[in-house]
Scaffold this active site. Structure first.
Site, PDB file in Angstrom:
ATOM      1  N   GLY A  57       0.838  -1.195   0.000  1.00 13.50           N
ATOM      2  CA  GLY A  57       0.000   0.000   0.000  1.00 13.50           C
ATOM      3  C   GLY A  57       0.871   1.242   0.000  1.00 13.50           C
ATOM      4  O   GLY A  57       1.994   1.220   0.518  1.00 13.50           O
ATOM      5  N   GLN A  62       2.805  10.060   1.244  1.00 14.36           N
ATOM      6  CA  GLN A  62       4.124   9.415   1.380  1.00 14.36           C
ATOM      7  C   GLN A  62       5.050   9.772   0.220  1.00 14.36           C
ATOM      8  O   GLN A  62       6.260   9.636   0.341  1.00 14.36           O
ATOM      9  CB  GLN A  62       3.974   7.889   1.446  1.00 14.36           C
ATOM     10  CG  GLN A  62       3.292   7.384   2.716  1.00 14.36           C
ATOM     11  CD  GLN A  62       3.198   5.882   2.703  1.00 14.36           C
ATOM     12  OE1 GLN A  62       2.238   5.325   2.162  1.00 14.36           O
ATOM     13  NE2 GLN A  62       4.189   5.213   3.269  1.00 14.36           N
ATOM     14  N   CYS A 104       5.642  -0.028   7.293  1.00 10.03           N
ATOM     15  CA  CYS A 104       5.287   1.137   6.493  1.00 10.03           C
ATOM     16  C   CYS A 104       6.500   1.553   5.679  1.00 10.03           C
ATOM     17  O   CYS A 104       7.617   1.579   6.198  1.00 10.03           O
ATOM     18  CB  CYS A 104       4.862   2.273   7.417  1.00 10.03           C
ATOM     19  SG  CYS A 104       4.377   3.765   6.543  1.00 10.03           S
ATOM     20  N   LEU A 105       6.275   1.895   4.418  1.00  8.75           N
ATOM     21  CA  LEU A 105       7.398   2.297   3.570  1.00  8.75           C
ATOM     22  C   LEU A 105       8.034   3.601   4.060  1.00  8.75           C
ATOM     23  O   LEU A 105       9.177   3.888   3.715  1.00  8.75           O
ATOM     24  CB  LEU A 105       6.935   2.446   2.112  1.00  8.75           C
ATOM     25  CG  LEU A 105       6.450   1.142   1.452  1.00  8.75           C
ATOM     26  CD1 LEU A 105       5.985   1.405   0.034  1.00  8.75           C
ATOM     27  CD2 LEU A 105       7.537   0.080   1.480  1.00  8.75           C
ATOM     28  N   HIS A 146      -4.729   1.551   7.445  1.00 12.49           N
ATOM     29  CA  HIS A 146      -3.375   2.109   7.531  1.00 12.49           C
ATOM     30  C   HIS A 146      -3.177   3.213   6.477  1.00 12.49           C
ATOM     31  O   HIS A 146      -2.654   4.280   6.785  1.00 12.49           O
ATOM     32  CB  HIS A 146      -2.368   0.960   7.326  1.00 12.49           C
ATOM     33  CG  HIS A 146      -0.932   1.365   7.274  1.00 12.49           C
ATOM     34  ND1 HIS A 146       0.009   0.870   8.151  1.00 12.49           N
ATOM     35  CD2 HIS A 146      -0.255   2.194   6.434  1.00 12.49           C
ATOM     36  CE1 HIS A 146       1.187   1.407   7.866  1.00 12.49           C
ATOM     37  NE2 HIS A 146       1.062   2.197   6.822  1.00 12.49           N
ATOM     38  N   GLU A 147      -3.627   2.945   5.251  1.00 14.56           N
ATOM     39  CA  GLU A 147      -3.417   3.925   4.176  1.00 14.56           C
ATOM     40  C   GLU A 147      -4.305   5.147   4.363  1.00 14.56           C
ATOM     41  O   GLU A 147      -3.871   6.275   4.107  1.00 14.56           O
ATOM     42  CB  GLU A 147      -3.651   3.285   2.806  1.00 14.56           C
ATOM     43  CG  GLU A 147      -2.744   2.108   2.466  1.00 14.56           C
ATOM     44  CD  GLU A 147      -1.264   2.367   2.697  1.00 14.56           C
ATOM     45  OE1 GLU A 147      -0.814   3.519   2.549  1.00 14.56           O
ATOM     46  OE2 GLU A 147      -0.543   1.410   3.056  1.00 14.56           O
ATOM     47  N   HIS A 150      -2.809   7.566   6.680  1.00 12.77           N
ATOM     48  CA  HIS A 150      -1.788   8.444   6.086  1.00 12.77           C
ATOM     49  C   HIS A 150      -2.411   9.745   5.569  1.00 12.77           C
ATOM     50  O   HIS A 150      -1.777  10.796   5.599  1.00 12.77           O
ATOM     51  CB  HIS A 150      -1.088   7.750   4.911  1.00 12.77           C
ATOM     52  CG  HIS A 150       0.059   6.864   5.303  1.00 12.77           C
ATOM     53  ND1 HIS A 150       1.171   7.328   5.947  1.00 12.77           N
ATOM     54  CD2 HIS A 150       0.259   5.528   5.130  1.00 12.77           C
ATOM     55  CE1 HIS A 150       2.021   6.315   6.153  1.00 12.77           C
ATOM     56  NE2 HIS A 150       1.489   5.209   5.667  1.00 12.77           N
TER      57      HIS A 150
HETATM   58 NI    NI Z   1       2.368   3.331   5.661  1.00  4.61          NI
END
Ligand code: NI
Length: 180
Positions: A57, A62, A104-105, A146-147, A150
């Site tokens: 995701g 991000q 998470c990236l 989660h997304e 963000h």
């Molecule tokens: Ni994330």
């Protein structure tokens, strides 16, 4: 999923913001009609960036784009199943909770158990502008929540105790320093 597949093979990658970063903490604004061109251009790049990372995701903030836009692909059976959500809204959440390890990236290499509603219902526009509604459970439920977090400037560590969060942020800072 209702979304058609997105070719993403050779789209240029986008740099991913790493926490702590002020723009990861900002609330993203809704995608409007005149964002169409920007959104259409960035979606293949977001998929390419996510697949390359690799991740399941990626939310627009991000990649330093403050729009309510996210992409997901859980790659069931190792086959692409891309989902695009524009202006997603959680319209229902189960009272039952589920615990799942998240990463998470924007916090590379960091993982922790996060407790969230086990199932959610989300309304959004797909990349064609069509209204969609999705009921998610298991990994997809956690990923969608989660997304969407963000888009509101919330990271998975914000769901943890201050102690645990500080521990992860210190470890991340140390590892990022070593990388430079
Ligand atoms: Ni994330």
């Amino acid at each position: 999923m209702a979304n058609p597949p997105i070719p993403s093979s050779d789209a240029p990658l986008l740099p991913i913001l790493i926490a702590p970063h002020a723009r990861l903490k900002a609330k993203a604004r809704a995608v409007a009609k005149n964002d169409d061109d920007a959104v259409r251009a960035v979606i293949p790049r977001m998929f390419a960036t996510m697949y390359t990372a690799p991740g399941i995701g990626l939310a627009a903030p991000q990649v330093d784009l403050g729009l309510r836009l996210l992409v997901i692909d859980l790659m069931p059976d190792n086959k692409p199943a891309p989902i695009v959500m524009i202006n997603p809204e959680l319209v229902a959440a189960s009272p039952e909770l589920a615990v799942r390890e998240e990463g998470c990236l924007s916090l590379p290499g960091m993982y922790a158990d996060v407790t969230r509603p086990a199932r959610v219902k989300v309304r959004f526009l797909d990349q064609t502008g069509a209204r969609q509604e999705l009921e998610a459970s298991d990994l997809l439920s956690a990923c969608v929540q989660h997304e969407i977090d963000h888009l509101d400037g919330v990271l998975f560590v914000d769901h943890l105790s201050i102690l645990k969060r500080n521990m992860i942020m210190r470890k991340l800072a140390k590892e990022q320093k070593l990388k430079k």
